[in-house]
Design a protein around this motif. Sequence first.
Motif, mmCIF file in Angstrom:
data_model
loop_
_atom_site.group_PDB
_atom_site.id
_atom_site.type_symbol
_atom_site.label_atom_id
_atom_site.label_comp_id
_atom_site.label_asym_id
_atom_site.label_seq_id
_atom_site.Cartn_x
_atom_site.Cartn_y
_atom_site.Cartn_z
ATOM 1 N N THR A 22 0.861 -1.184 0.000
ATOM 2 C CA THR A 22 0.000 0.000 0.000
ATOM 3 C C THR A 22 0.893 1.228 0.000
ATOM 4 N N ASP A 23 0.297 2.384 -0.292
ATOM 5 C CA ASP A 23 1.086 3.604 -0.419
ATOM 6 C C ASP A 23 1.295 4.336 0.898
ATOM 7 N N GLY A 24 0.605 3.952 1.959
ATOM 8 C CA GLY A 24 0.799 4.575 3.258
ATOM 9 C C GLY A 24 -0.060 5.795 3.496
ATOM 10 N N CYS A 25 -0.950 6.112 2.580
ATOM 11 C CA CYS A 25 -1.843 7.261 2.757
ATOM 12 C C CYS A 25 -2.755 6.971 3.943
ATOM 13 N N GLY A 26 -2.779 7.851 4.915
ATOM 14 C CA GLY A 26 -3.512 7.609 6.152
ATOM 15 C C GLY A 26 -4.963 8.026 6.144
ATOM 16 N N GLU A 27 -5.344 8.959 5.274
ATOM 17 C CA GLU A 27 -6.722 9.442 5.260
ATOM 18 C C GLU A 27 -7.023 10.085 3.924
ATOM 19 N N PHE A 28 -8.231 9.867 3.419
ATOM 20 C CA PHE A 28 -8.662 10.468 2.169
ATOM 21 C C PHE A 28 -8.739 11.982 2.329
ATOM 22 N N THR A 29 -8.050 12.693 1.444
ATOM 23 C CA THR A 29 -8.089 14.145 1.423
ATOM 24 C C THR A 29 -8.696 14.564 0.095
ATOM 25 N N SER A 34 -9.929 17.517 -8.970
ATOM 26 C CA SER A 34 -10.334 16.308 -9.688
ATOM 27 C C SER A 34 -11.807 16.389 -10.090
ATOM 28 N N PRO A 35 -12.160 15.783 -11.224
ATOM 29 C CA PRO A 35 -13.560 15.817 -11.659
ATOM 30 C C PRO A 35 -14.434 15.019 -10.701
ATOM 31 N N GLY A 36 -15.425 15.654 -10.149
ATOM 32 C CA GLY A 36 -16.326 14.988 -9.206
ATOM 33 C C GLY A 36 -15.780 14.920 -7.798
ATOM 34 N N GLY A 37 -14.537 15.264 -7.587
ATOM 35 C CA GLY A 37 -13.944 15.268 -6.254
ATOM 36 C C GLY A 37 -13.797 13.894 -5.638
ATOM 37 N N LEU A 38 -13.531 12.868 -6.459
ATOM 38 C CA LEU A 38 -13.439 11.513 -5.928
ATOM 39 C C LEU A 38 -12.014 10.989 -5.857
ATOM 40 N N CYS A 40 -8.096 11.240 -4.241
ATOM 41 C CA CYS A 40 -7.411 11.688 -3.034
ATOM 42 C C CYS A 40 -6.258 12.613 -3.416
ATOM 43 N N ALA A 41 -6.165 13.745 -2.744
ATOM 44 C CA ALA A 41 -5.090 14.693 -3.014
ATOM 45 C C ALA A 41 -3.752 14.145 -2.544
ATOM 46 N N ALA A 42 -3.747 13.269 -1.528
ATOM 47 C CA ALA A 42 -2.500 12.754 -0.977
ATOM 48 C C ALA A 42 -1.899 11.640 -1.832
ATOM 49 N N CYS A 43 -2.716 10.683 -2.264
ATOM 50 C CA CYS A 43 -2.162 9.537 -2.980
ATOM 51 C C CYS A 43 -2.637 9.424 -4.423
ATOM 52 N N GLY A 44 -3.696 10.147 -4.796
ATOM 53 C CA GLY A 44 -4.181 10.111 -6.168
ATOM 54 C C GLY A 44 -5.129 8.963 -6.464
ATOM 55 N N CYS A 45 -5.423 8.154 -5.468
ATOM 56 C CA CYS A 45 -6.318 7.015 -5.663
ATOM 57 C C CYS A 45 -7.776 7.466 -5.575
ATOM 58 N N HIS A 46 -8.657 6.662 -6.148
ATOM 59 C CA HIS A 46 -10.096 6.933 -6.059
ATOM 60 C C HIS A 46 -10.545 6.735 -4.607
ATOM 61 N N ARG A 47 -11.598 7.425 -4.233
ATOM 62 C CA ARG A 47 -12.123 7.367 -2.862
ATOM 63 C C ARG A 47 -12.507 5.945 -2.455
#
Length: 155
Positions: A22-29, A34-38, A40-47
């Motif tokens: 995993t990338d270690g991202c601790g919380e969805f930011t 991003s289109p639709g805001g889905l 994550c600003a920290a890791c770039g993954c979908h919500r």
Amino acid sequence: MEGELYRECLRNHAASLGSYATDGCGEFTLDATSPGGLLCAACGCHRNFHRKLVSSTPFAEGRQQQSAAAVESPESERSEGHKKRLRTKFTADQKEKMLAFAEKIRWKMQRKEEEDEIEKFCRGVGVSRQVFKVWMHNHKNSSSSSSSASTTLTQ
């Protein structure tokens, strides 16, 4: 109204390599660009890759209550709503008897004339008819191939 909180990212970035990382991202930011805001600003993954916590309190009431809900482990969340099926354990004697009986009835339970005999056998061995049926389904290929292989070796 229920509040939703997305915690650590669970995306497996090494799945194509047959591993787990995993990338270690601790919380969805929320990424406002991003289109639709889905994303994550920290890791770039979908919500959807982030672990979701649902609390009965709205976000406006404060993050302290939500943080307390986030402390719960994933195991406790899973055990609340879903129970893991207990696996049936058979004794060696039960296995031998079921194997012999299954071969006797040629691995089929659809015969109406043998219904009483099957019920009597199941009561004698101490398993339900359904459990015996599932056991037969799970073992018919391995048992018939091993017994046919042993007969070809002895000839």
